[in-house]
Design a protein around this motif. Sequence first.
Motif: not given
Length: 222
Positions: A66, A68-69, A71, A73, A83, A85, A116, A120-122, A138
């Motif tokens: 990810h 910024s977070l 996480k 995937y 995921e 996290s 991404f 920040e949509n996967l 997101a």
Amino acid sequence: AALVQNMSVAHGQLWVAPGGAGPTISNSANRDGVFSFIDNWWGNYNQYNFPVLTDSFLSVYDVAVHPSLDKVYFGSWWGGLAEYSNGLFTIYNNNNSPLDPVTGDTARTIISGLAFDSNENLWMTAFGSPRPIVVKKADGTWQSFIANGIDENGLTQIIVDDYNQKWMTVPKSNNQGILVFKEADENNSNNVYKVLKSGQGNGNLPTNEVLCLAKDLQGEIW
């Protein structure tokens, strides 16, 4: 021995997807789970130390950190999307998400590509699915799309360019080159699809057999 299918580096971390598909793009039944290299330490996460990564989540094919977070995937060539996290894995498949299983093989949900976009949509490709272009947004919502312009739904790698257009390889569908996709609106109408392959006016690729894609620092797609 472990294999290396795909890698992702971000935030000083390296994450490795050890293997997903054999030479004929068939499941390799790889049980190595996933690997990480963080603070000069190698970690391995598999069904033996994380029971949620069971035999229904074999052959991790792609990985995306990810932006910024905290996480990460992982796409499985058998069991959907994972995921990671806060030390825990969450599995997404056709039982708890809009991800469709492989047509004619409902036991498998294949995630063959992850990327991404700038929001920040996967984005992911669901190999063999009737709606093989999928996004986990997101805000936590999902959306899926058909793949206009190709004979089969055999999409694998996906990358996102500087205009948030999605570029996908089509290696199994009679070597049909590249599918470029841009969603137009929330109503799933007026989406834009373009197939790039050999031949004047079609993209003029040197070959229709495209195995991988990359975006350089100037935003050009190779």
